[in-house]
Write a protein that holds these residues in place. Structure first.
Motif, PDB file in Angstrom:
ATOM      1  N   CYS A  40      92.689  84.083 -31.583  1.00 51.17           N
ATOM      2  CA  CYS A  40      93.372  84.040 -30.179  1.00 51.17           C
ATOM      3  C   CYS A  40      92.621  84.514 -29.055  1.00 51.17           C
ATOM      4  CB  CYS A  40      94.404  85.049 -30.276  1.00 51.17           C
ATOM      5  SG  CYS A  40      95.414  85.145 -28.643  1.00 51.17           S
ATOM      6  N   CYS A  62     100.607  86.568 -25.118  1.00 52.17           N
ATOM      7  CA  CYS A  62     100.345  84.862 -25.654  1.00 52.17           C
ATOM      8  C   CYS A  62     100.918  83.899 -24.469  1.00 52.17           C
ATOM      9  CB  CYS A  62     101.390  84.648 -26.795  1.00 52.17           C
ATOM     10  SG  CYS A  62     101.395  83.192 -27.290  1.00 52.17           S
ATOM     11  N   CYS A  65      98.887  78.699 -25.851  1.00 55.86           N
ATOM     12  CA  CYS A  65      97.848  77.954 -25.713  1.00 55.86           C
ATOM     13  C   CYS A  65      97.639  76.842 -27.231  1.00 55.86           C
ATOM     14  CB  CYS A  65      96.328  78.412 -25.409  1.00 55.86           C
ATOM     15  SG  CYS A  65      95.741  79.398 -26.708  1.00 55.86           S
ATOM     16  N   GLY A  66      97.941  77.493 -28.029  1.00 53.30           N
ATOM     17  CA  GLY A  66      98.191  76.827 -29.432  1.00 53.30           C
ATOM     18  C   GLY A  66      96.880  76.775 -30.216  1.00 53.30           C
ATOM     19  N   CYS A  68      95.826  78.982 -32.062  1.00 55.10           N
ATOM     20  CA  CYS A  68      95.845  79.501 -33.541  1.00 55.10           C
ATOM     21  C   CYS A  68      96.605  78.657 -34.196  1.00 55.10           C
ATOM     22  CB  CYS A  68      96.697  81.004 -33.257  1.00 55.10           C
ATOM     23  SG  CYS A  68      98.114  80.714 -32.412  1.00 55.10           S
TER      24      CYS A  68
HETATM   25  S1  SF4 Z   1      99.091  80.420 -28.774  1.00 59.78           S
HETATM   26 FE1  SF4 Z   1      97.837  81.755 -30.321  1.00 59.78          FE
HETATM   27  S2  SF4 Z   1      95.803  81.612 -29.765  1.00 59.78           S
HETATM   28 FE2  SF4 Z   1      97.080  80.995 -27.712  1.00 59.78          FE
HETATM   29  S3  SF4 Z   1      97.462  82.870 -26.667  1.00 59.78           S
HETATM   30 FE3  SF4 Z   1      99.536  82.544 -28.128  1.00 59.78          FE
HETATM   31  S4  SF4 Z   1      98.665  83.644 -30.147  1.00 59.78           S
HETATM   32 FE4  SF4 Z   1      96.816  83.601 -28.773  1.00 59.78          FE
END
Ligand code: SF4
Ligand code: SF4
Length: 164
Positions: A40, A62, A65-66, A68
């Motif tokens: 992340c 968060c 964005c995806g 993770c």
């Molecule tokens: S979607 Fe996942 S990687 Fe993106 S900001 Fe949220 S927790 Fe972080």
């Protein structure tokens, strides 16, 4: 039946979900694992000092964005967007099969156990070398099923591929 209630340190609140894209971390096994935390870029996931601890999502950090989603070896992270429209929501999930579904394709959407929940439409298919052979598939579904739908029926995807 719809509207499964889930709670845990990685599950965003409904108050946060209705504001827009957010991760939903459905990791409940205390295993030594933490690639989600490292993935992340916003520091929104914390596993903590004990590597067997459950990942905690800072839902305000968060932005959905995806990134993770593709980094979790347990395929336990999803993306939700309950603010997509007044009647539909988006659910994103990791997809490790071929053929990939196509944007605009009608699909049968399933729950965590593979049971049919509702019809949906493929909204987006994201691939990247950085994703390491895992795509992120996003499906648009009736809003009331946002906590139920977590995958699609792959048979429908294959059938579509064969007709081409
Ligand atoms: S979607 Fe996942 S990687 Fe993106 S900001 Fe949220 S927790 Fe972080
Ligand atoms: S990477 Fe996945 S399985 Fe590992 S701690 Fe994070 S959410 Fe759980």
């Amino acid at each position: 039946m719809s509207g499964m209630q889930l709670s845990g340190p990685g599950i965003p609140t409904q108050e946060r979900r209705i504001k827009g894209p957010v991760a939903c971390i459905e990791c409940f096994q205390q295993i030594p694992c933490n690639p989600c935390e490292e993935a992340c870029p916003r520091g929104a996931i914390t596993v903590g000092g004990e590597i067997t601890g459950l990942p905690h999502l800072d839902e305000d950090k968060c932005n959905g964005c995806g990134i993770c989603i593709t980094r979790c070896p347990g395929l336990a992270i999803f993306g939700l967007d309950e603010a997509y429209s007044s009647s539909t929501s988006l659910v994103s999930f990791p997809y490790e099969y071929v053929p990939l579904p196509e944007e605009g394709q009608k699909v049968r959407c399933t729950d965590r156990m593979g049971k049919f929940v509702t019809e949906g439409v493929i909204h987006k298919v994201r691939t990247s070398k950085a994703f390491d052979h895992t795509a992120i598939v996003t499906v648009e579904i009736p809003r009331e099923y946002v906590m139920d739908v977590r995958f699609i029926d792959r048979q429908g995807v294959k059938d579509n591929g064969q007709r081409e």
